[in-house]
Scaffold this motif. Structure first.
Motif, PDB file in Angstrom:
ATOM      1  N   LYS A 135       0.719  -1.055  -0.172  1.00 57.30           N
ATOM      2  CA  LYS A 135       0.059   0.059   0.198  1.00 57.30           C
ATOM      3  C   LYS A 135       0.948   1.210  -0.055  1.00 57.30           C
ATOM      4  O   LYS A 135       0.462   2.125  -0.801  1.00 57.30           O
ATOM      5  CB  LYS A 135      -0.747   0.092   1.164  1.00 57.30           C
TER       6      LYS A 135
ATOM      7  N   ALA B 225       2.521   1.689  -3.476  1.00 63.40           N
ATOM      8  CA  ALA B 225       1.562   1.960  -4.331  1.00 63.40           C
ATOM      9  C   ALA B 225       1.292   3.495  -4.326  1.00 63.40           C
ATOM     10  O   ALA B 225       1.290   4.268  -5.207  1.00 63.40           O
ATOM     11  CB  ALA B 225       0.260   1.410  -4.170  1.00 63.40           C
TER      12      ALA B 225
ATOM     13  N   ARG C  35       2.164   6.515  -6.815  1.00 57.18           N
ATOM     14  CA  ARG C  35       0.939   7.032  -7.247  1.00 57.18           C
ATOM     15  C   ARG C  35       0.170   6.325  -8.404  1.00 57.18           C
ATOM     16  O   ARG C  35      -0.127   6.371  -9.498  1.00 57.18           O
ATOM     17  CB  ARG C  35       1.104   8.307  -7.893  1.00 57.18           C
TER      18      ARG C  35
ATOM     19  N   SER D   5      -2.529   2.531  -8.309  1.00 55.04           N
ATOM     20  CA  SER D   5      -3.646   1.820  -7.535  1.00 55.04           C
ATOM     21  C   SER D   5      -2.986   0.378  -6.788  1.00 55.04           C
ATOM     22  O   SER D   5      -2.057   0.011  -7.259  1.00 55.04           O
ATOM     23  CB  SER D   5      -4.862   1.362  -8.422  1.00 55.04           C
TER      24      SER D   5
ATOM     25  N   LYS E 110      -4.174  -2.345  -6.939  1.00 55.01           N
ATOM     26  CA  LYS E 110      -4.391  -3.498  -8.113  1.00 55.01           C
ATOM     27  C   LYS E 110      -3.288  -3.328  -8.944  1.00 55.01           C
ATOM     28  O   LYS E 110      -2.450  -4.417  -9.124  1.00 55.01           O
ATOM     29  CB  LYS E 110      -5.549  -3.174  -8.796  1.00 55.01           C
ATOM     30  N   GLU E 111      -2.760  -2.080  -9.589  1.00 52.16           N
ATOM     31  CA  GLU E 111      -1.528  -1.896 -10.368  1.00 52.16           C
ATOM     32  C   GLU E 111      -0.259  -2.259  -9.552  1.00 52.16           C
ATOM     33  O   GLU E 111       0.653  -2.960 -10.230  1.00 52.16           O
ATOM     34  CB  GLU E 111      -1.422  -0.643 -10.941  1.00 52.16           C
TER      35      GLU E 111
END
Length: 143
Positions: free
Chosen positions: A113, A116, A120, A122, A124-125
């Motif tokens: 998290k 991510a 910058r 998500s 999921k990415e």
């Protein structure tokens, strides 16, 4: 005459910043750690640079070693191997221009998290990128 650590399985370096202990650590383990690193990066200059980083990291973090979990030499080999693998991944990331989420997670201690957020992207990415970078580590053969 150079002194070596004789019983590597029971070694626990003092927490003091004694330079003779640092030299003892280097003299006793540098050949072993260099071999681990060189088998991965296959480049003498890179292996020597990573060996220095590895020994310094071990020295700075020696109080964190938990003999109940890993022997001292196994703990050091893991650190050396991780430096070598991440160096190989970073070279690939530099060549492709992609951000290294695996590096953020493993060497900077961020969770997915946090990584991510820094990149910058998500969650999921982030998970997708992390999965792809981990796939790139599989072809690395040690030995």
């Amino acid at each position: 005459m150079t002194k070596y650590i004789k019983d590597r399985s029971s070694v626990k370096l003092n927490i003091s910043d004694d330079r003779s202990e640092y030299s003892l650590l280097y003299d006793s383990y540098a050949p072993l750690l260099y071999g681990v690193i060189f088998r991965i990066v296959k480049d003498q200059v890179a292996a020597e640079r990573l060996l220095e980083k590895t020994i310094l990291k071990i020295w700075k973090c020696r109080a964190a070693h938990d003999a109940k979990k890993l022997t001292f030499s196994t703990w050091m080999i893991n650190i050396a191997r991780n430096f070598a693998i991440f160096d190989s991944i970073n070279k690939n990331n530099e060549a492709t221009g992609s951000a290294g989420i695996l590096e953020l997670v493993m060497t900077h201690g961020l969770n997915i998290k946090e990584a991510a957020g820094r990149l910058r992207i998500s969650m999921k990415e982030a998970v997708t990128r992390l999965r792809e970078e981990l796939k790139q580590t599989r072809p690395l053969k040690i030995g």
